[in-house]
Design a protein around this motif. Structure first.
Motif, PDB file in Angstrom:
ATOM      1  N   ILE B  22      47.222  56.269  31.071  1.00  0.00           N
ATOM      2  CA  ILE B  22      45.749  57.010  31.220  1.00  0.00           C
ATOM      3  C   ILE B  22      44.496  55.873  30.923  1.00  0.00           C
ATOM      4  CG2 ILE B  22      44.819  58.840  30.055  1.00  0.00           C
ATOM      5  CD1 ILE B  22      47.147  60.264  30.367  1.00  0.00           C
ATOM      6  N   SER B  23      44.788  55.443  29.905  1.00  0.00           N
ATOM      7  CA  SER B  23      43.618  54.805  29.536  1.00  0.00           C
ATOM      8  C   SER B  23      42.910  53.681  30.537  1.00  0.00           C
ATOM      9  CB  SER B  23      43.817  53.944  28.149  1.00  0.00           C
ATOM     10  OG  SER B  23      44.205  54.608  27.071  1.00  0.00           O
ATOM     11  N   ILE B  24      44.043  53.032  31.262  1.00  0.00           N
ATOM     12  CA  ILE B  24      43.663  52.362  32.239  1.00  0.00           C
ATOM     13  C   ILE B  24      42.917  53.200  33.225  1.00  0.00           C
ATOM     14  CG2 ILE B  24      44.674  50.824  34.260  1.00  0.00           C
ATOM     15  CD1 ILE B  24      46.735  49.726  32.267  1.00  0.00           C
ATOM     16  N   ALA B  25      43.555  54.261  33.744  1.00  0.00           N
ATOM     17  CA  ALA B  25      42.830  55.162  34.490  1.00  0.00           C
ATOM     18  C   ALA B  25      41.552  55.492  34.352  1.00  0.00           C
ATOM     19  CB  ALA B  25      43.888  56.425  34.704  1.00  0.00           C
ATOM     20  N   LYS B  26      41.595  55.540  32.935  1.00  0.00           N
ATOM     21  CA  LYS B  26      40.119  56.242  32.453  1.00  0.00           C
ATOM     22  C   LYS B  26      38.861  55.054  32.806  1.00  0.00           C
ATOM     23  CE  LYS B  26      41.724  59.129  28.579  1.00  0.00           C
ATOM     24  NZ  LYS B  26      41.895  59.190  27.424  1.00  0.00           N
ATOM     25  N   VAL B  27      39.412  53.767  32.273  1.00  0.00           N
ATOM     26  CA  VAL B  27      38.571  52.567  32.641  1.00  0.00           C
ATOM     27  C   VAL B  27      38.197  52.559  34.188  1.00  0.00           C
ATOM     28  CG1 VAL B  27      38.486  49.936  32.657  1.00  0.00           C
ATOM     29  CG2 VAL B  27      39.484  51.150  30.664  1.00  0.00           C
ATOM     30  N   VAL B  28      39.240  52.674  35.014  1.00  0.00           N
ATOM     31  CA  VAL B  28      38.974  52.829  36.247  1.00  0.00           C
ATOM     32  C   VAL B  28      37.833  53.565  36.822  1.00  0.00           C
ATOM     33  CG1 VAL B  28      39.951  53.033  38.884  1.00  0.00           C
ATOM     34  CG2 VAL B  28      41.262  51.799  36.797  1.00  0.00           C
ATOM     35  N   VAL B  29      38.201  54.955  36.327  1.00  0.00           N
ATOM     36  CA  VAL B  29      37.296  56.375  36.695  1.00  0.00           C
ATOM     37  C   VAL B  29      36.177  55.872  36.070  1.00  0.00           C
ATOM     38  CG1 VAL B  29      37.186  58.701  36.451  1.00  0.00           C
ATOM     39  CG2 VAL B  29      39.284  57.697  37.056  1.00  0.00           C
ATOM     40  N   PHE B  30      35.817  55.656  35.255  1.00  0.00           N
ATOM     41  CA  PHE B  30      34.518  55.536  34.238  1.00  0.00           C
ATOM     42  C   PHE B  30      33.864  54.227  35.074  1.00  0.00           C
ATOM     43  CE2 PHE B  30      35.690  57.550  30.206  1.00  0.00           C
ATOM     44  CZ  PHE B  30      34.382  58.575  30.317  1.00  0.00           C
ATOM     45  N   THR B  31      34.688  53.203  35.520  1.00  0.00           N
ATOM     46  CA  THR B  31      33.907  52.118  36.455  1.00  0.00           C
ATOM     47  C   THR B  31      33.255  52.893  37.527  1.00  0.00           C
ATOM     48  OG1 THR B  31      35.593  50.675  35.440  1.00  0.00           O
ATOM     49  CG2 THR B  31      34.360  49.792  37.289  1.00  0.00           C
ATOM     50  N   GLY B  32      34.278  53.600  38.145  1.00  0.00           N
ATOM     51  CA  GLY B  32      33.737  54.277  39.487  1.00  0.00           C
ATOM     52  C   GLY B  32      32.474  55.101  39.300  1.00  0.00           C
ATOM     53  N   ILE B  33      32.419  55.801  37.983  1.00  0.00           N
ATOM     54  CA  ILE B  33      31.200  56.505  37.933  1.00  0.00           C
ATOM     55  C   ILE B  33      30.054  55.890  37.227  1.00  0.00           C
ATOM     56  CG2 ILE B  33      30.201  58.133  36.112  1.00  0.00           C
ATOM     57  CD1 ILE B  33      32.774  59.643  35.955  1.00  0.00           C
ATOM     58  N   ILE B  34      30.174  54.747  36.917  1.00  0.00           N
ATOM     59  CA  ILE B  34      29.246  53.570  36.754  1.00  0.00           C
ATOM     60  C   ILE B  34      28.677  53.109  38.125  1.00  0.00           C
ATOM     61  CG2 ILE B  34      28.415  51.721  35.559  1.00  0.00           C
ATOM     62  CD1 ILE B  34      30.408  52.426  33.208  1.00  0.00           C
ATOM     63  N   GLY B  35      29.624  52.760  38.694  1.00  0.00           N
ATOM     64  CA  GLY B  35      29.141  52.446  40.146  1.00  0.00           C
ATOM     65  C   GLY B  35      28.565  53.243  40.948  1.00  0.00           C
ATOM     66  N   ARG B  36      28.752  54.474  40.965  1.00  0.00           N
ATOM     67  CA  ARG B  36      28.286  55.536  41.569  1.00  0.00           C
ATOM     68  C   ARG B  36      26.701  55.637  40.892  1.00  0.00           C
ATOM     69  NH1 ARG B  36      27.828  58.525  46.208  1.00  0.00           N
ATOM     70  NH2 ARG B  36      27.114  60.557  45.791  1.00  0.00           N
ATOM     71  N   LEU B  37      26.648  55.683  39.626  1.00  0.00           N
ATOM     72  CA  LEU B  37      25.210  55.833  38.865  1.00  0.00           C
ATOM     73  C   LEU B  37      24.414  54.501  39.508  1.00  0.00           C
ATOM     74  CD1 LEU B  37      25.839  56.828  35.422  1.00  0.00           C
ATOM     75  CD2 LEU B  37      24.364  57.787  36.979  1.00  0.00           C
ATOM     76  N   PHE B  38      25.052  53.423  39.613  1.00  0.00           N
ATOM     77  CA  PHE B  38      24.424  52.208  40.110  1.00  0.00           C
ATOM     78  C   PHE B  38      23.878  52.252  41.281  1.00  0.00           C
ATOM     79  CE2 PHE B  38      23.730  47.709  41.257  1.00  0.00           C
ATOM     80  CZ  PHE B  38      23.096  47.289  40.298  1.00  0.00           C
ATOM     81  N   SER B  39      24.852  52.846  42.375  1.00  0.00           N
ATOM     82  CA  SER B  39      24.372  52.932  43.551  1.00  0.00           C
ATOM     83  C   SER B  39      23.122  53.788  43.621  1.00  0.00           C
ATOM     84  CB  SER B  39      25.398  53.054  44.514  1.00  0.00           C
ATOM     85  OG  SER B  39      25.570  54.322  44.856  1.00  0.00           O
ATOM     86  N   LEU B  40      23.059  54.948  43.157  1.00  0.00           N
ATOM     87  CA  LEU B  40      22.072  55.827  43.068  1.00  0.00           C
ATOM     88  C   LEU B  40      20.847  55.716  42.365  1.00  0.00           C
ATOM     89  CD1 LEU B  40      23.909  59.346  42.473  1.00  0.00           C
ATOM     90  CD2 LEU B  40      23.059  58.508  44.631  1.00  0.00           C
ATOM     91  N   GLN B  41      20.960  54.934  41.465  1.00  0.00           N
ATOM     92  CA  GLN B  41      19.873  54.703  40.537  1.00  0.00           C
ATOM     93  C   GLN B  41      19.214  53.412  40.731  1.00  0.00           C
ATOM     94  OE1 GLN B  41      21.086  56.143  36.600  1.00  0.00           O
ATOM     95  NE2 GLN B  41      19.808  57.510  36.956  1.00  0.00           N
ATOM     96  N   VAL B  42      19.841  52.483  41.318  1.00  0.00           N
ATOM     97  CA  VAL B  42      19.234  51.160  41.425  1.00  0.00           C
ATOM     98  C   VAL B  42      19.254  50.754  42.841  1.00  0.00           C
ATOM     99  CG1 VAL B  42      19.524  48.610  40.643  1.00  0.00           C
ATOM    100  CG2 VAL B  42      20.247  50.472  38.999  1.00  0.00           C
ATOM    101  N   ASN B  43      20.460  50.713  43.644  1.00  0.00           N
ATOM    102  CA  ASN B  43      20.496  50.463  44.891  1.00  0.00           C
ATOM    103  C   ASN B  43      19.508  51.407  45.659  1.00  0.00           C
ATOM    104  OD1 ASN B  43      21.817  48.393  44.300  1.00  0.00           O
ATOM    105  ND2 ASN B  43      23.826  49.298  45.381  1.00  0.00           N
ATOM    106  N   GLU B  44      19.864  52.628  45.695  1.00  0.00           N
ATOM    107  CA  GLU B  44      18.952  53.541  46.326  1.00  0.00           C
ATOM    108  C   GLU B  44      18.045  54.095  45.873  1.00  0.00           C
ATOM    109  OE1 GLU B  44      21.834  55.574  49.756  1.00  0.00           O
ATOM    110  OE2 GLU B  44      22.952  55.798  47.935  1.00  0.00           O
TER     111      GLU B  44
END
Lengths: 374, 655
Positions: B22-44
């Motif tokens: 589960i913890s590995i899954a959490k890291v993956v999912v949080f990375t996904g959310i951070i990636g999304r935040l980055f794409s919205l707030q920095v890239n776009e």
């Protein structure tokens, strides 16, 4: 570090205080502080009803959490089923006599608070499963009857919550229940089978959804389909977050929320407001607090000697994670909009009560980690 | 202990493994959310910032302030008047219906207006302003102020509106304003750019022609608005630029006189400076009050204007086409003299009519004028004489001279969108347009200004002016241009042109010192021999100032005001033999069949400065209906001339 505290027998009150998890406490207090400021911002920089009531609730429930910390896990183990039954009773009561608001019958009026039993169910289901699996022999876990019982226990509240209707909370209950079942050691193949069955039956499930829920799912896949209707929330939330940029627009300067483009800004979309005002950096910081919180909860689980405490901590830690992920991915437009609060940050008494109760129990597991449940 | 130690250890092992997964899954999912935040707030970020600004910012364009019109003397002829409007913001009113009932009583609103306002209120957002009245009368305004403290939410607002203080006097020159229509927006880029709801734009005349210069630019107010469109605060305010002011060459006094004297008649008066080409008056009658159009003309008023048989909407001075009648005779005479077709002494006996190929051509004087020479023929307007002249001249030679003097082409180069060219016929023209050969009889008719020939009143005025200045081309204008050459310069250049031409004729090569500059041919010579022009002018003097002259009765003996002219009476309908026998008086003929009365003149005779043309539609004979107007007109114009000159002096001094 945690292991140093280990010794058997009774512990003094002072030792109890010392063995509280301060990392966790700091995280909770920080979230309380941040959420109060966000609430203040959501009201346009004034302390109005929401801010005041949020602060009061946080104070009350934080104290409650501290109090719960001194309750032995043994107590929760003993009353686990009872707790579940009581909450189920409340859910029944709600479905018959509950208060209806915006088309959904979810609340019981307790005069000082409108209690939402479905939120309590999020905790009750974890305690109930923890107790169930605590008693179960490892060899019996994958027996048919022992697979069926938890499924039934899980489906009962979900059906009741769905009928309110409240898709968001039922998803959260289902996911946290499944997380505990997973942790208990049920064979992976059953999860894979269930997943397959779920995928196959999804089209039929969708036909049972309320029209507004269907619209939300459609809106998720294409928000521009109806930009002023069901797609509005997703679009505006994305605009708010995106326009926040790296550093954010500044505290009290989030135009999207200040000018009321943002819907539900104190509850489900509080993260959007925060993210608009504090940007990518702020959002990362907030996420970090949650990560530390979850990490501490799992760490506490790992030092617990009893399976009940372990399972509860792991289960609750995973549940918090699920709440956060569902909420954030929803406001970031990654999953369809379903009503789901962000733990502690969102305005809502029952959600806060449930989260704080859970944290209190975790704290109890920490204090009494050496105690065994007979 | 229910669970054995073995189970307990195995369970712990499983749970640890599972939480690890589960913890590995959490890291993956949080990375996904951070990636999304980055794409919205920095890239776009830029995209979403733009969208957020689009959400929150609204611009309100303010109506541009229109340029004004002045007459030659600086009198405002189209100005901006401050008007009081009454605004109500429903949101700020406690009880809208009560307020409206009170306002209805105070302002005396009709039931129709009242329900219109209530309808409007129901359609728009509560914080949007409703205009109760666009133009409060003084009475309404003062009455309103008396009760204002009881009328919560009603706000009298100062606003700017077009105003024509001279009312109908300048209507055909300036045109009128009305709400911009869809086609206005499509056709005119500057209207589109500066448009605000309710914007008034020029619908005709100079207001339309100079729309681009007059309109000015919008002021802009930028507001932050909330999700419901409500203005939260004003961010900035850009002040618009007022449109250009335009000064006319027209004298409001003369213009006013023209309007007053033509009241009830259909016709036109134009007056022009024969050297500078400045148009002193340009009036078409009947006119209408352009102020009526500003706040939406009522159906009744519009009906009155549109259905008036005297056609007030037509600018007759530039768009009305008339047979010039006898006013063409000076040009016919000049053309004949210039082409050496006749000598001034040629004699023709007028018996009242001549016969040609089985057709009878009548002179206006039934009994005939007897023996006539050219001067007398002009003076007494003998048709028979001019039949003979034009027969000898031919239509094509006449065509050349007439065109030289300004007939058959636009006088003001399209400043008025409806300006007509008129028509000067020629044999070629008829062949190309009517497909038939020219007939001699048509030459005779053209020679007395009947038949195909068509002129506008302004063309006749220009023709007269170019005769009166001695036969030089001038450039008529109605917009004052201070940089334009003045009278003295022009006169000098005209005489220089003659010197230059004589030099060329004598075979002298133009000097290179710039004294004789061929590009300065601005006031080109329209004659071959100026004596011919002078002869015609002198004959016109006779026509007005000598006994038996057709406009003798309208003469002024005072040398200061003395003018010379030529009458014209244009038939609208072929006169049948029967009608000729009846010899009806003008009043006995139905209005539409009466002759048009024309008169062209220049003055003062001694040292001419102004030319005028007067036309009274269906007024009867030129000498009776049109010429008498010239008497008063020249008196006024020449009196005004002194003031006009003074203004010019003053300006030169101040520069």
């Amino acid at each position: 570090m945690l292991n140093k505290l280990s010794f058997s027998g009774r512990i003094t009150f002072f030792q109890k205080i010392r063995s509280l998890d301060y990392w966790l406490l700091v995280c909770i207090l920080l979230l309380g502080l941040i959420s109060s400021f966000s609430m203040y911002s959501s009201e346009g920089g004034q302390i109005l009803y929401y801010t005041e009531s949020h602060i009061i609730r946080f104070t009350v429930f934080f104290s409650l959490m501290l109090a719960i910390s001194f309750v032995r896990p043994k107590f929760w183990h003993a009353t686990g089923y009872l707790f579940f039954v009581i909450v189920m009773g409340l859910l029944f009561y709600v479905s018959l006599f509950g208060i209806t608001a915006s088309g959904s019958q979810r609340w019981i009026n307790l005069y000082f608070i409108n209690l939402q039993p479905s939120e309590l169910m999020k905790i009750a289901i974890i305690i109930c499963f923890a107790k169930y699996y605590h008693r179960l022999q490892i060899n019996n876990i994958n027996r048919f009857q022992n697979l069926l019982i938890p499924i039934v226990i899980l489906i009962l509240p979900i059906v009741l919550v769905l009928s309110q209707p409240d898709l968001g909370t039922s998803i959260l209950i289902a996911l946290s229940g499944l997380a505990v079942i997973w942790l208990s050691g049920v064979n992976i193949k059953y999860f894979i089978y269930s997943l397959l069955i779920f995928i196959v039956s999804a089209p039929f499930v969708i036909t049972f959804l309320e029209p507004y829920q269907k619209l939300r799912i459609l809106a998720f896949f294409n928000p521009e389909r109806d930009p002023l209707g069901s797609g509005y929330q997703i679009i505006q939330s994305k605009i708010a977050v995106g326009s926040g940029g790296l550093y954010g627009k500044g505290f009290l300067k989030g135009t999207q929320s200040y000018l009321e483009f943002l819907p539900e800004k104190h509850t489900d979309f509080i993260f959007t407001l925060f993210s608009e005002e504090h940007g990518f950096i702020g959002s990362l910081a907030l996420l970090l607090i949650y990560v530390i919180m979850i990490y501490r909860i799992i760490l506490i689980g790992s030092i617990c000697r009893t399976f009940f405490s372990k399972l509860f901590c792991y289960g609750f830690g995973s549940a918090i994670f699920i709440y956060i992920v569902v909420n954030m991915s929803m406001v970031l437009g990654m999953v369809p909009i379903v009503g789901s609060p962000l733990p502690i940050m969102s305005y809502g008494g029952s959600s806060m009560l449930a989260t704080m109760t859970g944290l209190g129990i975790v704290m109890g597991c920490r204090i009494y980690n050496k105690e065994l449940i007979v | 202990m229910i669970s054995s130690g073995d189970t307990s250890i195995r369970k712990s092992k499983i749970i640890s493994r599972r939480i690890f997964i589960i913890s590995i899954a959490k890291v993956v999912v949080f990375t996904g959310i951070i990636g999304r935040l980055f794409s919205l707030q920095v890239n776009e970020n830029k995209k979403y910032l733009r969208l957020s600004d689009k959400n929150r910012l609204r611009e309100w364009k303010l109506p541009p302030v229109r340029g004004e019109f002045f007459d030659y003397f600086g009198n405002t002829v189209a100005g901006n008047m401050e008007v009081y409007r009454l605004h109500v913001v429903p949101e700020q009113v406690e009880n809208f219906n009560n307020l409206m009932v009170r306002l209805k009583n105070i302002l005396d609103l009709s039931d129709k207006e009242y329900s219109k306002i209530v309808n409007k209120k129901n359609k728009q957002k509560p914080w949007e302003t409703i205009i109760i009245s666009e133009n409060l009368s003084w009475e309404q305004f003062s009455k309103l102020n008396l009760y204002l403290h009881e009328l919560d939410g009603a706000k009298p607002v100062l606003s700017v509106s077009r105003y024509y203080p001279y009312k109908e006097n300048f209507t055909h020159v300036l045109g009128y304003l009305s709400r911009a229509s869809v086609s206005d927006l499509e056709e005119n880029e500057s209207i589109k750019k500066n448009y605000v709801p309710g914007l008034k734009v020029g619908k005709s005349g100079l207001e339309k022609t100079f729309e681009k210069d007059l309109i000015g630019t919008n002021g802009v107010q930028r507001y932050e608005v909330n999700a419901y469109g409500k203005r939260i605060n004003q961010l900035d305010h850009t002040v618009g630029k007022k449109g250009k002011n335009i000064t006319l060459t027209v004298d409001a006094e003369v213009q006013k006189f023209a309007n007053d004297i033509l009241i009830g008649k259909s016709g036109s008066i134009s007056v022009m400076d024969i050297y500078t080409g400045e148009i002193v008056a340009l009036h078409s009658s009947p006119s209408f009050d352009p102020n009526l159009f500003l706040h939406g003309i009522s159906i009744n008023d519009w009906k009155l204007i549109r259905e008036n048989p005297l056609k007030p909407l037509l600018n007759k001075t530039v768009s009305g086409l008339y047979s010039p009648g006898s006013t063409i005779k000076p040009i016919v005479a000049l053309s004949a003299l210039e082409n050496d077709v006749i000598s001034p002494n040629m004699k023709v006996k007028c018996t009242g009519k001549i016969e040609l190929y089985d057709h009878t051509y009548h002179c206006w004087k039934e009994k005939g004028h007897g023996y006539m020479n050219l001067r007398n023929a002009i003076k007494q307007s003998c048709d028979t004489y001019f039949y003979e002249v034009s027969r000898r001249l031919g239509v094509d030679r006449l065509n050349v001279t007439a065109k030289k003097f300004g007939l058959g082409s636009q006088v003001l180069n399209g400043i008025f969108e409806n300006e007509k060219k008129g028509l000067v016929p020629s044999t070629k023209w008829k062949k190309n347009n009517l497909g038939r050969g020219w007939v001699l009889g048509e030459t005779l008719l053209t020679g007395i200004g009947q038949g195909y020939i068509q002129t506008t009143p302004l063309q006749l005025c220009l023709m007269t002016a170019q005769l009166a200045n001695g036969g030089f081309k001038i450039h008529p204008r109605i917009i004052l241009d201070k940089s334009y050459e003045d009278y003295e310069t022009i006169k000098k250049k005209m005489s220089q042109n003659i010197v230059e031409r004589e030099d060329v004729q004598m075979g002298l090569i133009p000097t290179s010192d710039g004294l004789i500059n061929s590009s300065e041919n601005k006031y080109s010579i329209l004659f071959r021999n100026q004596e011919n022009v002078k002869f015609v002018l002198e004959a016109m003097f006779g026509s007005t100032n000598e006994l038996f002259g057709t406009s003798y009765k309208s003469r002024i003996e005072d040398k200061k005001y003395q003018f010379a002219g030529k009458t014209g009476t244009a038939q609208v309908k072929r006169i049948t033999e029967k009608a000729r026998e009846l010899d009806l008086k003008t009043e006995q003929i139905p209005y539409e069949e009466r002759d048009h009365a024309l008169y062209i003149a220049y003055g003062p005779y001694k040292n001419p400065r102004y030319a005028a043309s007067i036309i009274i539609e269906h007024g009867g004979s030129g000498s009776k209906a049109a010429a008498p107007i010239a008497t008063k007109l020249f008196k006024l114009v020449i009196d005004r001339h002194e003031i006009r000159e003074k203004i010019k002096q003053k300006e030169i001094q101040t520069i």
